[in-house]
Design an enzyme around this catalytic site. Structure first.
Site, PDB file in Angstrom:
ATOM      1  N   ALA A  93      -4.037   7.685  -4.948  1.00 50.51           N
ATOM      2  CA  ALA A  93      -2.660   7.216  -5.139  1.00 50.51           C
ATOM      3  C   ALA A  93      -2.751   5.727  -5.462  1.00 50.51           C
ATOM      4  O   ALA A  93      -2.645   4.865  -4.582  1.00 50.51           O
ATOM      5  CB  ALA A  93      -1.856   7.447  -3.877  1.00 50.51           C
ATOM      6  N   GLY A  97       0.831  -1.206   0.000  1.00 49.15           N
ATOM      7  CA  GLY A  97       0.000   0.000   0.000  1.00 49.15           C
ATOM      8  C   GLY A  97       0.856   1.242   0.000  1.00 49.15           C
ATOM      9  O   GLY A  97       2.053   1.189  -0.292  1.00 49.15           O
ATOM     10  N   ASN A  98       0.264   2.384   0.296  1.00 48.56           N
ATOM     11  CA  ASN A  98       1.033   3.628   0.398  1.00 48.56           C
ATOM     12  C   ASN A  98       0.412   4.519   1.464  1.00 48.56           C
ATOM     13  O   ASN A  98      -0.620   4.188   2.046  1.00 48.56           O
ATOM     14  CB  ASN A  98       1.137   4.318  -0.964  1.00 48.56           C
ATOM     15  CG  ASN A  98      -0.221   4.705  -1.506  1.00 48.56           C
ATOM     16  OD1 ASN A  98      -0.916   5.529  -0.938  1.00 48.56           O
ATOM     17  ND2 ASN A  98      -0.615   4.067  -2.611  1.00 48.56           N
ATOM     18  N   HIS A  99       1.057   5.663   1.715  1.00 51.12           N
ATOM     19  CA  HIS A  99       0.654   6.503   2.847  1.00 51.12           C
ATOM     20  C   HIS A  99      -0.479   7.485   2.546  1.00 51.12           C
ATOM     21  O   HIS A  99      -0.767   8.341   3.365  1.00 51.12           O
ATOM     22  CB  HIS A  99       1.857   7.312   3.344  1.00 51.12           C
ATOM     23  CG  HIS A  99       2.917   6.457   3.961  1.00 51.12           C
ATOM     24  ND1 HIS A  99       2.677   5.692   5.072  1.00 51.12           N
ATOM     25  CD2 HIS A  99       4.201   6.239   3.618  1.00 51.12           C
ATOM     26  CE1 HIS A  99       3.779   5.038   5.391  1.00 51.12           C
ATOM     27  NE2 HIS A  99       4.724   5.346   4.521  1.00 51.12           N
ATOM     28  N   SER A 100      -1.113   7.385   1.401  1.00 51.70           N
ATOM     29  CA  SER A 100      -2.175   8.351   1.088  1.00 51.70           C
ATOM     30  C   SER A 100      -3.295   8.273   2.137  1.00 51.70           C
ATOM     31  O   SER A 100      -3.767   7.189   2.473  1.00 51.70           O
ATOM     32  CB  SER A 100      -2.749   8.050  -0.300  1.00 51.70           C
ATOM     33  OG  SER A 100      -3.911   8.807  -0.495  1.00 51.70           O
TER      34      SER A 100
END
Ligand code: CTP
Length: 403
Positions: free
Chosen positions: A274, A206-209
């Site tokens: 994102a 995943g990512n930090h969005s």
């Protein structure tokens, strides 16, 4: 939205009356003019002096005071909206029965403006059949009801009956009575948040969005009157307006499917999510056990949603992308706009402090395909979203005049 609006705030005798102070602050800060009417018993819970100081207007209580008696009809005509918060069980019953033994009730009965009430009481009172009947009666008269909330009550018990929080009341009032109409005929699709790409049943990439920017955009479009569909990945925040349609997804593939199905009927699409660029080629059916010192996960490219929408975009649709860059920002953003056939691109530079992932503030530059550039200074995501939406509105209007 609330700037210049005239709000008549009725306060009745309930412990929640103390929240009226914050309510008045929120309304006046948003530019509304507030006049307060209190029932005599409400003065036991909150000071009229505080409310008159905050509103800059005399607080009205006594029906038989010479000028209020003469003016009670005019007050309901002066207001754009009459809000009764908190609404006690007693005043609710009197409103349902059409009684008129104080100024607040006299103004309510003669009000020509819309009336919205925010009840507050203990759970047992809230669930009493008499209260249910009264609520139904008030609704049948055309009044709007702001739902009570669940939580700690004045009695010390926990349950339903708490007055909605002042922020929620202001959001309700704004969304139901004071939305702009400029985008009233427009359907808007917004994406927000990260996507999670499963590795096995318990792990993902995943990512930090946080989704905050996309959600702020969805809210800003909604406030301009648009019919908004928000496709969001896994996020911990949600829009404050119930009228925004939410389609929750997890992976890039799910987001792709949701966007491809919603886009053909959308007038405007803003892709602020994102989206993961890669997903595991194979998703393990069972949890992967720890074995070797090193491990390689093979990844496959996800489908580019913005690019796919750009390929099917019609002349009357406006497509906006986001570009998150750490170097050669301007150049890469313009390249992305062209490559994905977007009409506008919002550049988010991670080099700017307090801007981007996780922050409540952002600093962006908007580029359009006509070569215009709109740098927007560091501000809250709410303010940035409103500015982006205003730029989009100017494009949509220009397009309409050409069609
Ligand atoms: N985007 C998309 N689908 C993807 C990847 C990105 O729709 N699979 C969209 C994003 O929502 C954003 C825009 O494309 O509006 C740009 O995303 P960004 O991550 O900055 O660019 P990429 O095209 O993924 O390129 P790179 O990561 O190499 O910079």
């Amino acid at each position: 939205m609330l700037k210049g609006k005239k709000i008549l705030l009725g306060i009745t005798g309930s412990i929640a009356a103390y929240k009226a102070i914050l309510l008045v602050r929120l309304f006046t800060k948003a530019g509304a003019e507030v006049r307060v009417i209190m029932t005599p018993s409400a003065t036991n819970f909150v000071s009229p002096l505080v409310l008159s100081t905050l509103t800059g207007n005399k607080v009205l209580i006594d029906l038989f005071n010479e000028d209020t008696w003469a003016n009670h009809v005019m007050l309901g005509r002066w207001a754009d909206l009459m809000l009764i918060a908190p609404l006690s069980c007693n005043t609710m019953a009197k409103m349902a029965a059409g009684q008129c033994d104080n100024l607040l009730l006299a103004v309510y009965l003669s009000a020509t403006c819309p009336v919205v009430v925010s009840p507050a009481m203990d759970e047992d009172m809230w669930h009493h059949p008499a209260t249910k009947n009264n609520i139904q009666m008030l609704q049948s008269f055309g009044n709007s009801i702001i739902n009570v909330e669940h939580g700690e009550l004045a009695s010390g018990l926990v349950g339903e009956g708490r007055m909605a929080e002042p922020e929620s009341i202001v959001n309700y009032v704004t969304a139901h009575f004071f939305r702009d109409k400029v985008l009233r005929d427009k359907k808007v699709l917004v994406t927000a948040g990260p996507t999670y790409e499963a590795i096995d049943p318990v792990r993902f990439i995943g990512n930090h969005s946080s989704g905050k920017m996309g959600i702020a955009l969805a809210e800003a479009f909604y406030l301009k009157g648009a019919d908004v569909m928000l496709v969001t990945g896994p996020v911990y925040v949600k829009p404050v307006f119930d009228g925004i349609k939410i389609h929750q997804v997890t992976s890039a593939a799910e987001m792709y499917k949701a966007c491809l199905s919603a886009f053909p009927t959308a007038d405007i699409a803003v892709m602020s999510a994102a989206v993961a660029d890669y997903q595991p080629l194979n998703v393990a059916g069972e949890k992967i056990k720890k074995k070797d010192e090193e491990m390689v996960i093979q990844l496959a490219k996800t489908r580019d949603i913005l690019k796919s929408l750009g390929e099917i975009k019609q002349a009357n649709q406006l497509l906006v992308g986001f570009a998150l860059e750490t170097q050669n920002e301007r150049e890469y953003a313009l390249e992305k706009m062209k490559a994905k056939n977007a009409d506008m691109i919002v550049l988010n530079s991670l080099k700017d402090s307090n801007a981007g992932f996780g922050y409540d503030t952002n600093k962006v530059t908007v580029f359009d395909k006509e070569g215009n550039e709109y740098p927007l200074g560091l501000a809250s995501k709410k303010v940035i979203a409103a500015e982006i939406v205003n730029i989009i509105i100017s494009k949509v209007n220009v397009k309409e005049t050409y069609i």
